[in-house]
Design a protein around this motif. Structure first.
Motif, mmCIF file in Angstrom:
data_model
loop_
_atom_site.group_PDB
_atom_site.id
_atom_site.type_symbol
_atom_site.label_atom_id
_atom_site.label_comp_id
_atom_site.label_asym_id
_atom_site.label_seq_id
_atom_site.Cartn_x
_atom_site.Cartn_y
_atom_site.Cartn_z
ATOM 1 N N LEU A 33 0.934 -1.248 0.066
ATOM 2 C CA LEU A 33 -0.058 -0.204 -0.095
ATOM 3 C C LEU A 33 0.881 1.184 0.066
ATOM 4 C CD1 LEU A 33 -2.623 -0.907 2.721
ATOM 5 C CD2 LEU A 33 -2.766 -1.067 0.030
ATOM 6 N N GLY A 34 2.225 1.033 0.007
ATOM 7 C CA GLY A 34 3.020 2.331 0.252
ATOM 8 C C GLY A 34 3.777 2.363 -0.972
ATOM 9 N N LYS A 35 4.533 3.757 -1.263
ATOM 10 C CA LYS A 35 5.423 3.926 -2.504
ATOM 11 C C LYS A 35 6.755 3.455 -1.716
ATOM 12 C CE LYS A 35 7.656 7.908 -4.752
ATOM 13 N NZ LYS A 35 7.911 9.165 -4.745
ATOM 14 N N ASN A 36 7.618 2.788 -2.930
ATOM 15 C CA ASN A 36 8.858 2.253 -2.548
ATOM 16 C C ASN A 36 9.839 3.623 -2.470
ATOM 17 O OD1 ASN A 36 11.091 0.708 -2.305
ATOM 18 N ND2 ASN A 36 11.104 0.010 -4.247
ATOM 19 N N LYS A 37 10.319 3.671 -1.389
ATOM 20 C CA LYS A 37 11.358 4.861 -1.073
ATOM 21 C C LYS A 37 12.986 4.491 -1.141
ATOM 22 C CE LYS A 37 8.023 6.866 2.258
ATOM 23 N NZ LYS A 37 7.822 7.187 3.560
ATOM 24 N N VAL A 38 13.194 3.293 -1.358
ATOM 25 C CA VAL A 38 14.471 2.871 -1.429
ATOM 26 C C VAL A 38 15.423 3.526 -2.538
ATOM 27 C CG1 VAL A 38 16.068 0.874 -1.903
ATOM 28 C CG2 VAL A 38 13.867 0.475 -0.442
ATOM 29 N N PRO A 39 14.845 3.628 -3.811
ATOM 30 C CA PRO A 39 15.652 4.603 -4.679
ATOM 31 C C PRO A 39 16.160 5.936 -4.328
ATOM 32 C CG PRO A 39 13.774 3.231 -5.988
ATOM 33 C CD PRO A 39 13.558 2.958 -4.278
ATOM 34 N N GLU A 40 15.023 6.604 -3.636
ATOM 35 C CA GLU A 40 15.350 7.991 -3.196
ATOM 36 C C GLU A 40 16.249 7.822 -1.862
ATOM 37 O OE1 GLU A 40 11.755 7.306 -3.017
ATOM 38 O OE2 GLU A 40 11.562 7.976 -5.088
ATOM 39 N N LEU A 41 16.235 7.008 -1.349
ATOM 40 C CA LEU A 41 17.097 6.854 -0.126
ATOM 41 C C LEU A 41 18.609 6.425 -0.455
ATOM 42 C CD1 LEU A 41 14.878 5.266 2.632
ATOM 43 C CD2 LEU A 41 15.442 7.710 2.397
ATOM 44 N N LYS A 43 19.831 7.414 -3.369
ATOM 45 C CA LYS A 43 20.312 8.565 -4.057
ATOM 46 C C LYS A 43 20.906 9.530 -2.825
ATOM 47 C CE LYS A 43 17.731 8.514 -8.187
ATOM 48 N NZ LYS A 43 16.413 9.041 -8.815
ATOM 49 N N LEU A 44 20.124 9.524 -1.836
ATOM 50 C CA LEU A 44 20.536 10.426 -0.537
ATOM 51 C C LEU A 44 21.698 9.723 -0.100
ATOM 52 C CD1 LEU A 44 19.911 12.632 1.378
ATOM 53 C CD2 LEU A 44 18.662 10.958 2.757
ATOM 54 N N PHE A 45 21.846 8.550 0.275
ATOM 55 C CA PHE A 45 22.952 8.216 0.845
ATOM 56 C C PHE A 45 24.132 7.930 0.258
ATOM 57 C CE2 PHE A 45 19.653 6.949 4.173
ATOM 58 C CZ PHE A 45 19.992 7.950 4.942
ATOM 59 N N GLN A 46 24.153 7.799 -1.151
ATOM 60 C CA GLN A 46 25.246 7.540 -1.876
ATOM 61 C C GLN A 46 25.849 8.713 -2.704
ATOM 62 O OE1 GLN A 46 23.967 4.319 -4.728
ATOM 63 N NE2 GLN A 46 24.152 2.814 -2.835
ATOM 64 N N LYS A 47 25.343 9.837 -2.323
ATOM 65 C CA LYS A 47 25.601 11.193 -3.052
ATOM 66 C C LYS A 47 27.049 11.544 -2.255
ATOM 67 C CE LYS A 47 22.614 14.314 -2.121
ATOM 68 N NZ LYS A 47 21.956 15.538 -1.863
ATOM 69 N N ALA A 48 27.928 11.911 -3.383
ATOM 70 C CA ALA A 48 29.278 12.279 -2.782
ATOM 71 C C ALA A 48 29.453 13.625 -2.531
ATOM 72 C CB ALA A 48 30.211 11.905 -4.206
ATOM 73 N N ASP A 49 28.955 14.076 -1.137
ATOM 74 C CA ASP A 49 28.970 15.296 -0.907
ATOM 75 C C ASP A 49 30.053 15.596 0.430
ATOM 76 O OD1 ASP A 49 27.556 13.852 1.116
ATOM 77 O OD2 ASP A 49 25.889 15.012 0.983
ATOM 78 N N GLY A 50 30.878 14.393 0.652
ATOM 79 C CA GLY A 50 31.808 14.661 1.741
ATOM 80 C C GLY A 50 31.058 14.496 3.118
ATOM 81 N N LEU A 51 29.912 14.147 3.216
ATOM 82 C CA LEU A 51 29.233 14.012 4.517
ATOM 83 C C LEU A 51 29.331 12.417 4.912
ATOM 84 C CD1 LEU A 51 26.145 16.177 4.821
ATOM 85 C CD2 LEU A 51 28.138 16.471 5.993
ATOM 86 N N PRO A 52 29.497 12.079 6.156
ATOM 87 C CA PRO A 52 29.430 10.762 6.512
ATOM 88 C C PRO A 52 27.912 10.334 6.518
ATOM 89 C CG PRO A 52 30.116 12.124 8.541
ATOM 90 C CD PRO A 52 30.236 12.958 7.269
#
Length: 92
Positions: A33-41, A43-52
């Motif tokens: 019944l929900g939307k799959n949020k895994v692809p967005e997460l 993208k968020l956690f694998q972004k190379a922005d230098g943050l842990p």
């Protein structure tokens, strides 16, 4: 007399009388019944922005991290002070 099985070979009685639905019996809309949020997460956690990873969640993550660090440092200082006071002899 021969050998007899110790454990009964009959199936036990049902404890709860509910029936189980198979996944193939459910309509496709009811199975999830929900939307799959895994692809967005991802993208968020694998972004190379230098943050842990533990700080990529934004302000709530920073707040939790700083609170944890403050409690850890405060607890360490408290333990060292308590050890120092316990190591000093009492004046009589």
């Amino acid at each position: 007399q021969g050998l007899k099985p110790i454990v009964s070979t009959e199936s036990p009685a049902l404890i709860f009388g509910t029936t189980t639905k198979l996944a193939s019996d459910l309509p496709a809309t009811d199975s999830f019944l929900g939307k799959n949020k895994v692809p967005e997460l991802q993208k968020l956690f694998q972004k190379a922005d230098g943050l842990p990873v533990h700080l990529k969640g934004g302000v709530p993550d920073k707040l939790l991290y700083r609170t944890t660090m403050a409690l850890t440092i405060g607890g360490t200082i408290y333990c060292l002070v308590a050890l120092y006071m316990a190591s000093q002899p009492r004046n009589q």
